[in-house]
Design a protein around this motif. Structure first.
Motif, mmCIF file in Angstrom:
data_model
loop_
_atom_site.group_PDB
_atom_site.id
_atom_site.type_symbol
_atom_site.label_atom_id
_atom_site.label_comp_id
_atom_site.label_asym_id
_atom_site.label_seq_id
_atom_site.Cartn_x
_atom_site.Cartn_y
_atom_site.Cartn_z
ATOM 1 N N TYR A 25 10.618 5.945 -6.047
ATOM 2 C CA TYR A 25 11.408 5.889 -7.276
ATOM 3 C C TYR A 25 11.560 7.270 -7.895
ATOM 4 O O TYR A 25 12.626 7.620 -8.428
ATOM 5 N N ALA A 26 10.513 8.065 -7.787
ATOM 6 C CA ALA A 26 10.590 9.426 -8.329
ATOM 7 C C ALA A 26 11.602 10.270 -7.563
ATOM 8 O O ALA A 26 12.089 11.289 -8.072
ATOM 9 N N ALA A 27 11.927 9.857 -6.350
ATOM 10 C CA ALA A 27 12.943 10.562 -5.572
ATOM 11 C C ALA A 27 14.343 10.088 -5.935
ATOM 12 O O ALA A 27 15.331 10.507 -5.337
ATOM 13 N N GLY A 28 14.423 9.196 -6.893
ATOM 14 C CA GLY A 28 15.719 8.673 -7.316
ATOM 15 C C GLY A 28 16.224 7.552 -6.434
ATOM 16 O O GLY A 28 17.394 7.175 -6.469
ATOM 17 N N LEU A 29 15.330 7.013 -5.620
ATOM 18 C CA LEU A 29 15.710 5.942 -4.699
ATOM 19 C C LEU A 29 15.108 4.631 -5.181
ATOM 20 O O LEU A 29 14.074 4.636 -5.831
ATOM 21 N N LEU A 30 15.748 3.517 -4.865
ATOM 22 C CA LEU A 30 15.206 2.225 -5.276
ATOM 23 C C LEU A 30 14.250 1.697 -4.214
ATOM 24 O O LEU A 30 14.657 1.491 -3.071
ATOM 25 N N PRO A 31 12.986 1.500 -4.573
ATOM 26 C CA PRO A 31 12.057 0.930 -3.591
ATOM 27 C C PRO A 31 12.295 -0.576 -3.478
ATOM 28 O O PRO A 31 12.545 -1.251 -4.468
ATOM 29 N N PHE A 32 12.236 -1.095 -2.262
ATOM 30 C CA PHE A 32 12.548 -2.498 -2.017
ATOM 31 C C PHE A 32 11.528 -3.060 -1.045
ATOM 32 O O PHE A 32 11.498 -2.699 0.124
ATOM 33 N N ARG A 33 10.673 -3.946 -1.552
ATOM 34 C CA ARG A 33 9.648 -4.506 -0.681
ATOM 35 C C ARG A 33 10.309 -5.459 0.331
ATOM 36 O O ARG A 33 11.069 -6.354 -0.036
ATOM 37 N N MET A 34 9.997 -5.238 1.588
ATOM 38 C CA MET A 34 10.677 -5.986 2.646
ATOM 39 C C MET A 34 10.273 -7.454 2.686
ATOM 40 O O MET A 34 9.091 -7.785 2.639
ATOM 41 N N ARG A 35 11.251 -8.305 2.778
ATOM 42 C CA ARG A 35 11.052 -9.741 2.988
ATOM 43 C C ARG A 35 12.094 -10.185 3.992
ATOM 44 O O ARG A 35 13.055 -9.482 4.239
ATOM 45 N N VAL A 74 10.118 2.440 5.142
ATOM 46 C CA VAL A 74 8.811 3.078 5.287
ATOM 47 C C VAL A 74 7.789 2.062 5.778
ATOM 48 O O VAL A 74 7.727 0.938 5.257
ATOM 49 N N PHE A 75 7.036 2.455 6.783
ATOM 50 C CA PHE A 75 5.987 1.604 7.342
ATOM 51 C C PHE A 75 4.656 2.342 7.244
ATOM 52 O O PHE A 75 4.623 3.547 7.056
ATOM 53 N N HIS A 87 9.901 6.179 8.308
ATOM 54 C CA HIS A 87 8.663 6.935 8.189
ATOM 55 C C HIS A 87 7.474 6.031 8.426
ATOM 56 O O HIS A 87 7.475 4.871 7.988
ATOM 57 N N LEU A 88 6.482 6.544 9.126
ATOM 58 C CA LEU A 88 5.251 5.797 9.383
ATOM 59 C C LEU A 88 4.066 6.578 8.841
ATOM 60 O O LEU A 88 3.966 7.792 9.065
ATOM 61 N N MET A 89 3.214 5.878 8.115
ATOM 62 C CA MET A 89 2.016 6.560 7.594
ATOM 63 C C MET A 89 0.758 5.949 8.189
ATOM 64 O O MET A 89 0.765 4.820 8.656
ATOM 65 N N SER A 90 -0.300 6.718 8.133
ATOM 66 C CA SER A 90 -1.601 6.212 8.580
ATOM 67 C C SER A 90 -2.494 6.106 7.350
ATOM 68 O O SER A 90 -2.913 7.118 6.791
ATOM 69 N N VAL A 91 -2.741 4.894 6.924
ATOM 70 C CA VAL A 91 -3.507 4.657 5.700
ATOM 71 C C VAL A 91 -4.958 4.373 6.069
ATOM 72 O O VAL A 91 -5.222 3.647 7.028
ATOM 73 N N PRO A 92 -5.904 4.934 5.327
ATOM 74 C CA PRO A 92 -7.315 4.693 5.654
ATOM 75 C C PRO A 92 -7.676 3.221 5.577
ATOM 76 O O PRO A 92 -6.986 2.428 4.935
ATOM 77 N N TYR A 117 0.815 -1.208 0.000
ATOM 78 C CA TYR A 117 0.000 0.000 0.000
ATOM 79 C C TYR A 117 0.856 1.269 0.000
ATOM 80 O O TYR A 117 0.332 2.373 -0.052
ATOM 81 N N ILE A 118 2.173 1.088 0.107
ATOM 82 C CA ILE A 118 3.064 2.247 0.024
ATOM 83 C C ILE A 118 3.485 2.413 -1.429
ATOM 84 O O ILE A 118 4.030 1.492 -2.022
ATOM 85 N N PRO A 119 3.217 3.575 -2.035
ATOM 86 C CA PRO A 119 3.503 3.728 -3.459
ATOM 87 C C PRO A 119 5.003 3.763 -3.756
ATOM 88 O O PRO A 119 5.696 4.700 -3.360
ATOM 89 N N GLU A 120 5.451 2.729 -4.452
ATOM 90 C CA GLU A 120 6.857 2.684 -4.855
ATOM 91 C C GLU A 120 7.176 3.856 -5.784
ATOM 92 O O GLU A 120 8.320 4.318 -5.839
#
Lengths: 423, 262, 380
Positions: free
Chosen positions: C47-57, C98-99, C123-128, C40-43
């Protein structure tokens, strides 16, 4: 219209009436508060039974939904989680048959047993079926998951309140507008309109009770603590079910009068106050803890998480501000207040409570179904250690005495006090 | 057509031989540490009893049980769930719920009017509610396994044993002994506790009569009685030895498979 | 044939290890990597920040002894393994994590991580939890805060233009993955469930342009391959965070070919696309996650939508049986499994409920259940 058996509600009323009789027969003056509290709660339950008998609209509620709205709109409500709590308190062996019934239906055993109790009660068809359900994304995973099942078992319209993790103004605005949407949902489905003038009156009545309660909370900081910890539980229940009704305000007035008189005469809840316990958890339904602690150990609980509501007056200047105030109640009530956000919500409140109420020790009644709590307990223990706070973590199922018995818990508390507190 | 079924678990091995839709022999032995060895041993005994010279005389063999993949002479293996359902239904076509209580696991199968498995639950992660539990408790009480059952039948007031887990139940039993609770009541309490667990499993599959029991623990009259109490029904006992139901089902499936080929 | 195997191997490689060649190469070139807990966190923003998004496993984790010093036996083993890996330094290559409030377990993992580990950016977000307009607006607010936080910490500016670009790239990914899934509708599906899962996982570990190229190559080559036949039944897997192809292989080795799913390493995150017609990119992302995609069981009131999707899948992918898995202690998928089983049984669709831990264990017991389930399907 509400249908189905109100058998369990009637059972609760019967048990409470029986307890009331015993209290009234007891000539000691101190029983006044408990008698008042029971009368309020019995009245509230009987209204539900009457509503069912008359085929009136009934709404099931999740935690923390402001009773003022239902008083204003004259809609009967039933707080399912409160129902489960009361059932566990009143039955000597706990209401474990409900839990078993839910588990037999493939509901995972690791779900919090409050929800298992509610679902089991619904399956037994002894909780009156509602016309509507108000659920929410609070206070924890089990509540969300449990209400998903409840909604599917009882196919009536459900309104879900979305409750964010934060507590800033943006959040209060959002929850305020969620509350307005909830009210619209109620209006749409009941055909009744919320009268803003009446809401104002009810909110102001509620504010009176809030103010009285604030004073009581202040007085409880005194050493010795003038009132029993058991009063905290009553205050919480009455606030949740009856806020906005003159009956509730009258109760808080009595509560304050009692507290004021006792603190003036330096009278404590127990003859000799030996230990001040900060009950760093929500009230545990079975085991009659507050009374047992006082009787056995002269240990008084001046404050608990359930009772420690921040002051939250409803600003009655406009509908918007009232909705915000009513929504705020959800954010301020018990587990939602503490559990929905980062661990700092717990730590900050715990430290403040411990200092303000001059705690000698803390007891965390760890409910096995509360996964967020168990994921956090080590951090809390670290904090206690750093601050030199003797802390006991009880591991039990707060709704199922079969998992860890009352005797076993008492034994742990005995050891804790002996070894860690009264050295 | 002579066909065979072989059911090997960690506690016991069973083999059964059928000819022309009749059971002609069966054998039950305690498992050795090597599954292949157990399989050969029990099948050899069944062959002997059937007056057959060797495995070659069997047209098809189906293996089942926890170590079914290690039965070397099986033409194929089928899960014990399918086999127990098949066997129970053949023995009693009115059966709709089969409770198999084995040495180390318990399972409940719900079957339809054609004898096909509709749903099942399997408790193979925990000793509570299995033969192993009774063995451990019999040891704690200092009695033989069969005695535990007959003692339990004498009780009018079963002790209330709350622990779900057999490890904790053991300490509970010791406390009860020390408190002077009558051994018949403790024995009954243990049976009630197991029956309680099993009845939960039954309800999650759905209680449909006729209900029957299979596996070693089906011979435990004390357990059957408590199960009937918990479920509020009469259990329909299967004819013959309940321990061979899995092997029987395997043999019946072997028959099916062989017919399909010819 | 060789090329396809090569591409497939490259893609499945990523799911077997945590730190794959693509991530290593990115870091060697001075790039930064930001881990994210949950789909639910938009990669796209990362990526637009020039960073590589990496889904945690927690791939490669063997135990939870260190993790259990702060998490408990009452918590999900996924979080316990992740914490264990974190304490052992396995995530030291991450420049940020990011959480959001996906569940109680993850929220507390954030709390522990913040206090006990040294990841430079958290970073922690509150998602609906539900899908209304107001919820889209709320999430838009959270994403804006997140974006600004990323910009501030990493000293970058994320322009709307760049965001639309990354959205487009990620939408291409989804489209290509969907094309791959379509190849599983056939009577002889061209990839197995284990392969499909590996491929989807790979997509969460490397730059999307690179990944898209690999996918295109695979799609080109795969048509030349024979499909998978000789299976006993076509299965669909539904449930909670599931990133272990070995688990799927265990099922498939018994003859249960997994032809589709509803998983977050699966259709949950790829079946729908971000609406590129929305005026504002952050709003587009908020809308995609909150209302457009089929909701995870963590969202309230989503059961009928999920069930509807599953029923459609059963039809179009000719599914014989649905396996509803959940991690032990997951309340959301526990309840959802309860409801799905009831609904599927009513519809006459065979369903199996499986409880599992994060690491594949108790293989014998799993095989017994799967085999029994397959036999039930065959013998109907």
């Amino acid at each position: 219209m509400a249908t189905g058996g109100a058998g369990y509600i009637q059972e609760q009323v019967d048990r409470q009436r029986s307890a009331l009789q015993k209290l009234e027969a007891d000539s000691a003056v101190d029983r006044k508060i408990e008698i008042e509290a029971l009368k309020c709660l019995i009245d509230s339950s009987e209204k539900i039974i009457t509503a069912v008998a008359e085929g009136k609209t009934l709404v099931w509620l999740t935690a923390g939904i402001s009773p003022e709205i239902f008083v204003t709109m004259d809609i009967q409500s039933l707080n399912l989680l409160g129902f489960a709590r009361t059932m566990t308190e009143l039955r000597p062996e706990g209401a474990t048959e409900f839990i078993d019934r839910a588990e037999n239906l493939w509901l995972p055993p690791q779900t919090c047993s409050v929800l298992k109790m509610v679902i089991g009660g619904i399956l037994a068809e002894q909780i009156p079926t509602p016309d509507l359900i108000i659920a929410g994304s609070h206070p924890c995973d089990s509540a969300i998951a449990g209400f998903e099942v409840i909604g599917e078992l009882v196919k009536v319209p459900v309104f879900y309140l979305d409750i964010p993790s934060w507590k800033d103004d943006r959040t209060l605005d959002y929850v305020g507008s969620e509350t307005k949407r909830m009210i619209s949902f109620l209006e749409e489905h009941t055909g009744r309109k919320l009268d803003i003038g009446r809401l104002r009156d009810v909110a102001e009545e509620s504010n009176k009770a809030e103010e009285l309660y604030l004073e009581v909370k202040e007085i409880r900081k005194a050493v010795p603590c003038p009132q029993s910890g058991a009063f905290l539980r009553m205050a919480f229940a009455i606030r949740q079910r009856l806020a906005g009704l003159p009956m509730a305000t009258a109760f808080f007035r009595e509560l304050l009068a009692d507290a004021s008189e006792k603190v003036r005469s330096k009278k404590g809840a127990v003859p000799e106050e030996r230990i001040r316990v900060i009950w760093a958890d929500y009230d545990m339904p079975f085991g009659d803890w507050y009374n047992w602690l006082e009787r056995e150990w002269g240990a008084v609980v001046p404050m608990s998480f359930s009772a420690y509501r921040p002051v939250a007056y409803i600003d009655t200047s406009s509908y918007d501000s009232m909705a915000r105030g009513l929504g705020q109640n959800i954010l301020h009530t018990g587990m939602t207040r503490l559990n929905r956000g980062p661990v700092e919500y717990y730590i900050d409140e715990f430290i403040r409570m411990y200092k303000d109420y001059k705690g000698d020790c803390a007891i965390f009644g760890g409910h096995v179904g509360n996964k967020a709590f168990w994921a956090m307990i080590r951090i809390l223990k670290d904090v206690c250690r750093e601050m030199g706070i003797p802390a006991l973590v009880i591991e039990a199922d707060q709704y199922d005495p079969r998992v860890v018995s009352t005797e076993a818990i008492r034994s742990k508390i005995d050891d804790f006090f002996t070894m860690m507190v009264l050295r | 057509m002579i066909i065979g079924g072989c059911d090997v678990g960690s506690a016991t091995g069973k083999a059964l031989i059928m000819k022309n839709e009749t059971i002609i022999a069966y054998a039950i032995i305690a498992s050795t540490t090597k599954p292949e060895e157990t399989a050969y041993k029990v099948m050899d005994e069944a062959l002997r009893k059937a007056c057959l010279l060797s495995l070659q005389e069997l047209g098809y063999v189906v293996g089942t049980g926890y170590v079914r993949v290690k039965i070397p002479f099986a033409n194929e293996n089928i899960s014990e769930i399918t086999c127990h359902a098949k066997g129970a239904y053949w023995l009693c076509p009115t059966v709709r719920t089969v409770i198999d209580i084995g040495g180390q696991d318990s399972k409940v199968m719900g079957i339809d009017e054609r004898g096909k498995v509709r749903d099942f639950t399997l408790n193979d992660k925990c000793a509570a509610g299995t033969g192993r539990f009774f063995e451990a408790m019999a040891r704690t009480l200092g009695v033989e396994l069969q005695e535990l059952s007959s003692l339990s039948l004498q009780s009018e007031r079963p002790a209330h044993i709350t622990s779900q887990c057999s490890v904790f139940a053991e300490s509970e039993v010791i406390s009860l002994i020390n408190e002077g609770v009558d051994i018949v009541d403790i024995a009954a309490g243990l049976h009630m506790s197991v029956a309680g667990r099993l009845s939960s499993q039954v309800r999650s599959v759905g209680l449909v009569e006729d209900v029957t029991v299979s596996g070693g623990c089906a011979k435990n009259k004390g357990l059957v009685k408590r199960l009937e109490e918990k479920l509020g029904i009469n259990i329909r006992m299967l004819p013959g030895d309940p321990q061979i139901v899995g092997a029987l089902g395997a043999a019946l499936i072997a028959e099916e498979k062989l017919s399909a080929r010819t | 044939m060789d090329k396809k195997i090569g591409v497939l191997r490259q893609l499945t490689q990523a799911s077997h290890t945590l730190l794959n060649p693509a991530v290593k190469s990115w870091k060697e070139q001075g790039g930064k990597v930001v881990g994210l807990f949950c789909s639910y966190i938009p990669e796209e923003i990362i990526y637009a920040a020039g960073l590589l998004p990496f889904r945690m496993r927690a791939t490669g984790s063997e135990e939870t002894t260190l993790g259990d010093t702060y998490l408990s036996a009452y918590n999900c083993t996924f979080t316990r393994h992740c914490l264990d890996m974190a304490f052992r330094g396995s995530y030291d290559f991450l420049d940020g994590v990011v959480f959001f409030n996906s569940c109680d377990h993850i929220r507390r993992l954030y709390d522990i991580w913040k206090r006990k580990l040294n990841t430079p950016f958290l970073h922690l977000m509150s998602v609906p939890h539900k899908d209304g307009e107001e919820q889209v607006a709320w999430y838009r607010g959270e994403l804006t805060i997140f974006k600004e936080s990323l910009e501030k910490h990493f000293g970058v500016k994320i322009s709307d233009e760049r965001l639309w670009e990354t959205i487009s790239i990620h939408n291409q990914t989804r489209g290509l993955q969907k094309q791959l899934y379509a190849l599983r509708k056939r009577e002889s599906p061209l990839i197995t469930g284990a392969e499909a899962l590996s491929i989807v996982i790979a997509g969460t570990t490397m730059p999307k342009e690179q990944y898209n190229e690999l996918l295109k190559e695979l799609l080109d080559e795969i048509g030349k391959q024979d499909g998978n036949s000789g299976y006993r039944a076509r299965l669909m897997i539904v449930g909670s965070a599931f990133d272990d192809p070995a688990f799927v292989k265990t099922i498939e080795d018994l003859g249960g070919l997994v032809v589709t799913d509803f998983l977050c390493f699966g259709t949950g995150a790829l079946w729908n696309s971000v609406d590129e017609a929305v005026h504002d990119p952050i709003e587009a992302l908020a809308k995609y996650h909150v209302s457009d995609r089929i909701p995870c069981a963590r969202m309230v009131g989503g059961h009928s939508r999920r069930y509807g999707f599953i029923k459609d899948m059963v039809k179009t992918f000719k599914v014989d049986g649905v396996v509803c898995e959940r991690m032990k202690f997951c309340d959301f998928w526990g309840s959802e499994g309860f409801l799905l089983r009831r609904d599927l049984q009513e519809a006459g669709i065979p369903a199996l409920l499986l409880e599992r831990e994060y690491l594949l264990g108790g293989v014998g017991q799993l095989k017994t259940r799967i085999q029994a389930f397959l036999e039930t399907i065959e013998r109907r």
